[in-house]
Motif scaffolding. Structure first.
Motif, PDB file in Angstrom:
ATOM      1  N   LYS A  29      38.034   5.199 -21.290  1.00 25.76           N
ATOM      2  CA  LYS A  29      37.182   3.947 -21.648  1.00 25.76           C
ATOM      3  C   LYS A  29      35.697   4.558 -21.412  1.00 25.76           C
ATOM      4  O   LYS A  29      34.760   3.819 -22.241  1.00 25.76           O
ATOM      5  CB  LYS A  29      37.458   2.925 -20.704  1.00 25.76           C
ATOM      6  N   ALA A  30      35.372   5.274 -20.650  1.00 27.54           N
ATOM      7  CA  ALA A  30      33.854   5.736 -20.623  1.00 27.54           C
ATOM      8  C   ALA A  30      33.503   6.880 -21.404  1.00 27.54           C
ATOM      9  O   ALA A  30      32.515   7.277 -21.830  1.00 27.54           O
ATOM     10  CB  ALA A  30      33.580   6.257 -19.319  1.00 27.54           C
ATOM     11  N   GLY A  31      34.582   7.170 -22.243  1.00 28.82           N
ATOM     12  CA  GLY A  31      34.432   8.361 -23.354  1.00 28.82           C
ATOM     13  C   GLY A  31      34.208   9.730 -22.853  1.00 28.82           C
ATOM     14  O   GLY A  31      33.793  10.622 -23.653  1.00 28.82           O
ATOM     15  N   LYS A  32      34.630   9.958 -21.724  1.00 26.94           N
ATOM     16  CA  LYS A  32      34.435  11.384 -21.027  1.00 26.94           C
ATOM     17  C   LYS A  32      35.817  12.140 -21.509  1.00 26.94           C
ATOM     18  O   LYS A  32      36.769  11.649 -21.789  1.00 26.94           O
ATOM     19  CB  LYS A  32      34.321  11.176 -19.477  1.00 26.94           C
ATOM     20  N   ARG A  33      35.558  13.636 -21.464  1.00 24.39           N
ATOM     21  CA  ARG A  33      36.646  14.404 -21.656  1.00 24.39           C
ATOM     22  C   ARG A  33      37.670  14.429 -20.586  1.00 24.39           C
ATOM     23  O   ARG A  33      37.224  14.492 -19.239  1.00 24.39           O
ATOM     24  CB  ARG A  33      35.996  15.776 -22.039  1.00 24.39           C
ATOM     25  N   LEU A  34      38.844  14.420 -20.717  1.00 27.26           N
ATOM     26  CA  LEU A  34      39.814  14.728 -19.677  1.00 27.26           C
ATOM     27  C   LEU A  34      40.166  16.244 -19.428  1.00 27.26           C
ATOM     28  O   LEU A  34      40.074  17.079 -20.226  1.00 27.26           O
ATOM     29  CB  LEU A  34      41.103  14.454 -20.054  1.00 27.26           C
ATOM     30  N   THR A  35      40.339  16.690 -18.277  1.00 29.34           N
ATOM     31  CA  THR A  35      40.932  17.832 -17.968  1.00 29.34           C
ATOM     32  C   THR A  35      42.228  18.319 -18.410  1.00 29.34           C
ATOM     33  O   THR A  35      43.060  17.289 -18.581  1.00 29.34           O
ATOM     34  CB  THR A  35      40.696  17.944 -16.448  1.00 29.34           C
ATOM     35  N   LYS A  77      38.831  -1.913 -37.041  1.00 29.61           N
ATOM     36  CA  LYS A  77      38.586  -2.996 -35.941  1.00 29.61           C
ATOM     37  C   LYS A  77      40.300  -3.293 -35.475  1.00 29.61           C
ATOM     38  O   LYS A  77      40.308  -3.769 -34.414  1.00 29.61           O
ATOM     39  CB  LYS A  77      38.221  -4.202 -36.557  1.00 29.61           C
ATOM     40  N   LYS A  78      41.051  -2.947 -36.331  1.00 24.19           N
ATOM     41  CA  LYS A  78      42.584  -3.355 -35.790  1.00 24.19           C
ATOM     42  C   LYS A  78      43.289  -2.142 -35.041  1.00 24.19           C
ATOM     43  O   LYS A  78      44.495  -2.282 -34.605  1.00 24.19           O
ATOM     44  CB  LYS A  78      43.484  -3.495 -37.043  1.00 24.19           C
ATOM     45  N   ASP A  79      42.559  -1.045 -34.850  1.00 19.29           N
ATOM     46  CA  ASP A  79      42.996  -0.084 -34.243  1.00 19.29           C
ATOM     47  C   ASP A  79      43.277  -0.200 -32.962  1.00 19.29           C
ATOM     48  O   ASP A  79      42.225  -0.677 -32.324  1.00 19.29           O
ATOM     49  CB  ASP A  79      42.048   1.173 -34.445  1.00 19.29           C
ATOM     50  N   PRO A  80      44.263   0.167 -32.222  1.00 17.72           N
ATOM     51  CA  PRO A  80      44.844  -0.193 -30.892  1.00 17.72           C
ATOM     52  C   PRO A  80      43.862   0.733 -29.896  1.00 17.72           C
ATOM     53  O   PRO A  80      43.585   0.441 -28.795  1.00 17.72           O
ATOM     54  CB  PRO A  80      46.075   0.081 -30.742  1.00 17.72           C
ATOM     55  N   ASP A  81      43.539   1.921 -30.349  1.00 17.08           N
ATOM     56  CA  ASP A  81      42.721   2.592 -29.611  1.00 17.08           C
ATOM     57  C   ASP A  81      41.119   2.898 -29.832  1.00 17.08           C
ATOM     58  O   ASP A  81      40.560   3.569 -29.443  1.00 17.08           O
ATOM     59  CB  ASP A  81      42.864   4.291 -29.813  1.00 17.08           C
ATOM     60  N   ARG A  82      40.806   1.856 -30.546  1.00 16.80           N
ATOM     61  CA  ARG A  82      39.343   1.524 -31.023  1.00 16.80           C
ATOM     62  C   ARG A  82      38.372   1.676 -29.708  1.00 16.80           C
ATOM     63  O   ARG A  82      37.303   2.318 -29.947  1.00 16.80           O
ATOM     64  CB  ARG A  82      39.080   0.233 -31.542  1.00 16.80           C
ATOM     65  N   GLU A  83      38.460   0.949 -28.506  1.00 17.49           N
ATOM     66  CA  GLU A  83      37.619   1.035 -27.331  1.00 17.49           C
ATOM     67  C   GLU A  83      37.554   2.651 -27.157  1.00 17.49           C
ATOM     68  O   GLU A  83      36.192   3.147 -26.625  1.00 17.49           O
ATOM     69  CB  GLU A  83      38.261   0.154 -26.333  1.00 17.49           C
ATOM     70  N   TYR A  84      38.680   3.508 -27.117  1.00 15.96           N
ATOM     71  CA  TYR A  84      38.689   4.781 -26.417  1.00 15.96           C
ATOM     72  C   TYR A  84      37.856   5.632 -27.574  1.00 15.96           C
ATOM     73  O   TYR A  84      36.995   6.255 -27.058  1.00 15.96           O
ATOM     74  CB  TYR A  84      39.850   5.425 -26.259  1.00 15.96           C
ATOM     75  N   ILE A  85      38.165   5.345 -28.671  1.00 17.68           N
ATOM     76  CA  ILE A  85      37.584   6.284 -29.641  1.00 17.68           C
ATOM     77  C   ILE A  85      35.919   6.115 -29.804  1.00 17.68           C
ATOM     78  O   ILE A  85      35.324   7.059 -29.756  1.00 17.68           O
ATOM     79  CB  ILE A  85      38.245   6.099 -31.188  1.00 17.68           C
ATOM     80  N   LEU A  86      35.695   4.807 -29.659  1.00 19.65           N
ATOM     81  CA  LEU A  86      34.236   4.399 -29.886  1.00 19.65           C
ATOM     82  C   LEU A  86      33.518   5.101 -28.616  1.00 19.65           C
ATOM     83  O   LEU A  86      32.201   5.659 -28.857  1.00 19.65           O
ATOM     84  CB  LEU A  86      34.053   3.120 -30.036  1.00 19.65           C
ATOM     85  N   ALA A  87      33.833   4.927 -27.633  1.00 16.00           N
ATOM     86  CA  ALA A  87      33.222   5.322 -26.483  1.00 16.00           C
ATOM     87  C   ALA A  87      33.157   6.876 -26.319  1.00 16.00           C
ATOM     88  O   ALA A  87      32.196   7.524 -26.184  1.00 16.00           O
ATOM     89  CB  ALA A  87      34.071   5.149 -25.210  1.00 16.00           C
ATOM     90  N   GLN A 131      30.525   7.820 -29.127  1.00 19.07           N
ATOM     91  CA  GLN A 131      28.975   7.584 -28.279  1.00 19.07           C
ATOM     92  C   GLN A 131      28.925   8.516 -27.225  1.00 19.07           C
ATOM     93  O   GLN A 131      27.697   9.077 -27.338  1.00 19.07           O
ATOM     94  CB  GLN A 131      29.110   6.293 -27.825  1.00 19.07           C
ATOM     95  N   ASP A 132      29.879   9.097 -26.572  1.00 18.30           N
ATOM     96  CA  ASP A 132      29.596  10.189 -25.767  1.00 18.30           C
ATOM     97  C   ASP A 132      29.297  11.568 -26.016  1.00 18.30           C
ATOM     98  O   ASP A 132      28.424  12.013 -25.801  1.00 18.30           O
ATOM     99  CB  ASP A 132      30.759  10.281 -24.661  1.00 18.30           C
ATOM    100  N   GLU A 133      29.702  11.831 -27.391  1.00 16.63           N
ATOM    101  CA  GLU A 133      29.648  13.110 -28.076  1.00 16.63           C
ATOM    102  C   GLU A 133      28.257  12.890 -28.721  1.00 16.63           C
ATOM    103  O   GLU A 133      27.668  14.032 -28.891  1.00 16.63           O
ATOM    104  CB  GLU A 133      30.865  13.286 -29.105  1.00 16.63           C
ATOM    105  N   MET A 134      27.880  11.755 -29.252  1.00 15.67           N
ATOM    106  CA  MET A 134      26.648  11.996 -29.842  1.00 15.67           C
ATOM    107  C   MET A 134      25.275  11.966 -28.672  1.00 15.67           C
ATOM    108  O   MET A 134      24.578  12.678 -29.015  1.00 15.67           O
ATOM    109  CB  MET A 134      26.594  10.714 -30.857  1.00 15.67           C
ATOM    110  N   LYS A 135      25.821  11.388 -27.747  1.00 17.26           N
ATOM    111  CA  LYS A 135      24.657  11.438 -26.544  1.00 17.26           C
ATOM    112  C   LYS A 135      24.525  13.267 -26.023  1.00 17.26           C
ATOM    113  O   LYS A 135      23.681  13.425 -25.849  1.00 17.26           O
ATOM    114  CB  LYS A 135      25.166  10.528 -25.420  1.00 17.26           C
TER     115      LYS A 135
END
Length: 169
Positions: free
Chosen positions: A44-50, A104-114, A117-121
Motif C-alpha cells: 500500500k505504501a508503494g514499496k518494492r517487495l523482497t 477506477k474499477k481496478d481492484p488493485d488500483r490502490e497498490y498500483i497508484l502507490a 508514485q513511489d517509482e516517480m519519486k
C-alpha cells in the motif's frame, strides 16, 4: 641455531547459512497474519517487495502474490519509460499517463497508484532526472522519435527518426 615453531590454531570451518524464508509453525497463524499485514502495508505504501516476501506471499496468499506481481510489472514498465524521457516535461507526461491508465474499477488500483508514485519519486531523486532539461524545446538538437510525423502522406516512411528540423534521419 635455535628455531621456535609456534602452533597455529586450525581455522574453523564455518558454514554459510543458506537463504532462509520466513516459515512460521503451522500452529502459529497469528504470525502468518501479522507478516501478511506487514507485506500488505508495504504494498500500500508503494514499496518494492523482497524475494523473501514474494516467496512468503506465493506460499500463504497466492491472490496477494498475483497483485504484487502485477504491481511490479506496472512499476517496471514505468521505470523503462522514464529512463527514455528526454525532458522533465516528458517525464511528467509519462507519469500522468501512467496514473490515468489505471482504471477506477481496478481492484488493485490502490497498490498500483502507490507503486507508480513511489517509482516517480525514486526517479526524481536520481542524477539522470536532475540532468534532464526542463522542457522538450530545450531538448531539441537530438533526434526524436516521431511515429506519426508524416501520417497524412501515408508514405512507407511515416515512422522513423527525425532531426530537430524535421528531416528524416
Amino acid at each position: 641455531m635455535n628455531i621456535q615453531i609456534k602452533a597455529i590454531k586450525p581455522i574453523e570451518n564455518k558454514r554459510i547459512k543458506p537463504f532462509t524464508v520466513f516459515q512460521p509453525k503451522k500452529t502459529d497463524e497469528e504470525a502468518v497474519t501479522r507478516h501478511l499485514n506487514q507485506i500488505t502495508a508495504k504494498l500500500k505504501a508503494g514499496k518494492r517487495l523482497t524475494a523473501e516476501e514474494k516467496a512468503f506471499l506465493l506460499r500463504h496468499s497466492p491472490a496477494l502474490y498475483q497483485t504484487a506481481k502485477r504491481v511490479e510489472i506496472q512499476r517496471e514498465a514505468l521505470k523503462n519509460q522514464l529512463e527514455h524521457a528526454r525532458s522533465k516535461e516528458e517525464a511528467a507526461a509519462i507519469y500522468s499517463s501512467a496514473l490515468g491508465g489505471v482504471s477506477k474499477k481496478d481492484p488493485d488500483r490502490e497498490y498500483i497508484l502507490a507503486a507508480i508514485q513511489d517509482e516517480m519519486k525514486t526517479f526524481q531523486s536520481t542524477d539522470s532526472y536532475k540532468k534532464l532539461p526542463a522542457t522538450s524545446k530545450e531538448a531539441d538538437g537530438k533526434p526524436v522519435y516521431h511515429p506519426y510525423k508524416n501520417k497524412k502522406e501515408k508514405t512507407p516512411d511515416w515512422m522513423g527518426f527525425y532531426g530537430k528540423h524535421g528531416e528524416y534521419l
